[in-house]
Write an enzyme that holds these catalytic residues in place. Structure first.
Site, PDB file in Angstrom:
ATOM      1  N   ARG A 177     -10.750  -0.952 -15.021  1.00  0.00           N
ATOM      2  CA  ARG A 177      -9.441  -1.151 -14.179  1.00  0.00           C
ATOM      3  C   ARG A 177      -9.802  -2.216 -13.119  1.00  0.00           C
ATOM      4  NH1 ARG A 177      -7.993   2.544  -8.659  1.00  0.00           N
ATOM      5  NH2 ARG A 177      -6.020   1.105  -8.827  1.00  0.00           N
ATOM      6  N   HIS A 205      -8.012  -5.602 -12.737  1.00  0.00           N
ATOM      7  CA  HIS A 205      -7.475  -6.121 -11.206  1.00  0.00           C
ATOM      8  C   HIS A 205      -8.448  -7.477 -10.771  1.00  0.00           C
ATOM      9  CE1 HIS A 205      -5.811  -2.471  -8.840  1.00  0.00           C
ATOM     10  NE2 HIS A 205      -5.658  -2.257 -10.563  1.00  0.00           N
ATOM     11  N   ASN A 221      -6.398  -1.792  -4.216  1.00  0.00           N
ATOM     12  CA  ASN A 221      -7.314  -2.071  -5.052  1.00  0.00           C
ATOM     13  C   ASN A 221      -8.391  -0.870  -3.464  1.00  0.00           C
ATOM     14  OD1 ASN A 221      -7.522  -4.288  -7.064  1.00  0.00           O
ATOM     15  ND2 ASN A 221      -7.574  -6.012  -5.084  1.00  0.00           N
ATOM     16  N   HIS A 230      -3.978   3.134 -19.974  1.00  0.00           N
ATOM     17  CA  HIS A 230      -3.564   4.010 -19.217  1.00  0.00           C
ATOM     18  C   HIS A 230      -3.889   5.852 -19.625  1.00  0.00           C
ATOM     19  CE1 HIS A 230      -1.348   2.118 -15.868  1.00  0.00           C
ATOM     20  NE2 HIS A 230      -2.026   1.984 -15.729  1.00  0.00           N
TER      21      HIS A 230
END
Length: 328
Positions: free
Chosen positions: A66, A70, A98, A196
């Site tokens: 992740r 990001h 975040n 996911h």
């Protein structure tokens, strides 16, 4: 500002339809074996340091993957998500989306191991990309070759996160637009959503779908009502601490089960459900949910290579940070 106001502010940012922006990185300058002469053992050192963590705490693979996502979606894959805020600037890592990122200590430990062998050579941006790849492969996910040579950015701005990073409540129009702005295709959107398959979410990441979808105390009609009952048992109104598996039963293993869940209208986020609102993304979901020979692992590897090139700084751009949380 109260948490509710912050969330409303975040929502208002995300609801603006974003115009595609040009990425000015020189991704074509990234190459395999980039550190062959300057730090020949770099990838091996990074793999070993990552393995020390994932072998003990496999659930960290999802946050590390992740983090790469990001990082790349805001200012490109330049390590800007790692920078600390200063007295004069609020950095990306302190933006609401975040604040739930984990694994900064892992990146720091890997950086220290590389610095000991080759001081000032390997960028934090490359380390994020390699750690994401290695941690996914260590939990039975695909392995892909990572072109290297990214340089570290010197700028990190909190507000850019809201306009650049796809939100869990984004609709399909917003998602397609945000991916297109990064040079990523509709197929990349469907494939990368499959990340996911690992990890967890706090209840407040999706609780509006259970309790107050349109502001009238209703539920999201795109979410399986039987699944809503189960989720309500885990997540009471206002719960901000309970963690829920995104892929129940195999959230520690990288597999194609995510697509089966989405096809059954059991994706945890609105952005998961949104994949059924477009012909191309829906076709991919249905294919992966029903096929006996999945192409997801191969597709994911290809899309990760593409994403890892977004807005990359190369050549004389940026710097090689000594410490990942601080500019030199």
């Amino acid at each position: 500002m109260a948490t509710g106001q912050k969330l409303l502010s975040f929502l208002s940012f995300q609801l603006i339809l974003l115009l595609p922006v040009l990425d000015h990185g020189n991704a074509q300058d990234l190459k395999l074996g980039y550190y062959q002469k300057t730090c020949p053992n770099a990838e091996s050192i990074i793999w070993k340091a990552t393995y020390r963590v994932i072998s003990r705490a496999p659930t960290l693979a999802a946050p590390l993957l992740r983090m790469h996502f990001h990082d790349c979606f805001v200012r490109g894959c330049d390590g800007s998500v790692l920078l600390n805020s200063t007295k004069t600037n609020q950095a990306e890592k302190d933006a609401i989306p975040n604040r739930s990122l984990r694994g900064y200590n892992v990146i720091d430990a890997v950086k220290s191991a590389v610095e000991e062998a080759c001081p000032g050579v390997v960028s934090c941006a490359d380390i994020i990309a390699l750690v994401a790849r290695d941690s996914v492969s260590m939990i039975h996910g695909p392995y892909w070759e990572v072109p290297l040579g990214r340089r570290d950015g010197r700028v990190s701005i909190l507000n850019e996160v809201f306009s650049e990073l796809p939100a869990p409540f984004a609709n399909i129009t917003q998602l397609k637009q945000m991916f297109a702005a990064k040079g990523l295709s509709v197929k990349d959107l469907a494939v990368l959503s499959g990340a996911h398959t690992i990890g967890t979410s706090h209840c407040n990441g999706f609780s509006n779908r259970l309790y107050n979808f349109t502001g009238k105390g209703d539920t999201d009609p795109s979410l399986d009502p039987n699944y809503i009952v189960k989720l309500k048992q885990k997540c009471k109104p206002g719960d901000t601490t309970t963690l829920v598996e995104m892929d129940p039963g195999s959230f520690r293993t990288f597999d194609e089960d995510y697509f089966t869940l989405v096809a059954k209208r059991r994706g945890l986020f609105q952005s998961d459900a949104a994949l059924l609102d477009d012909a191309e993304t829906k076709a991919y979901v249905i294919l992966e949910a029903s096929t006996h020979v999945s192409t997801f692992a191969k597709d994911f590897a290809e899309s990760m290579v593409k994403m890892g090139k977004v807005g990359a700084l190369t050549g004389e751009q940026g710097e090689i940070r000594k410490h990942c949380a601080l500019v030199n």
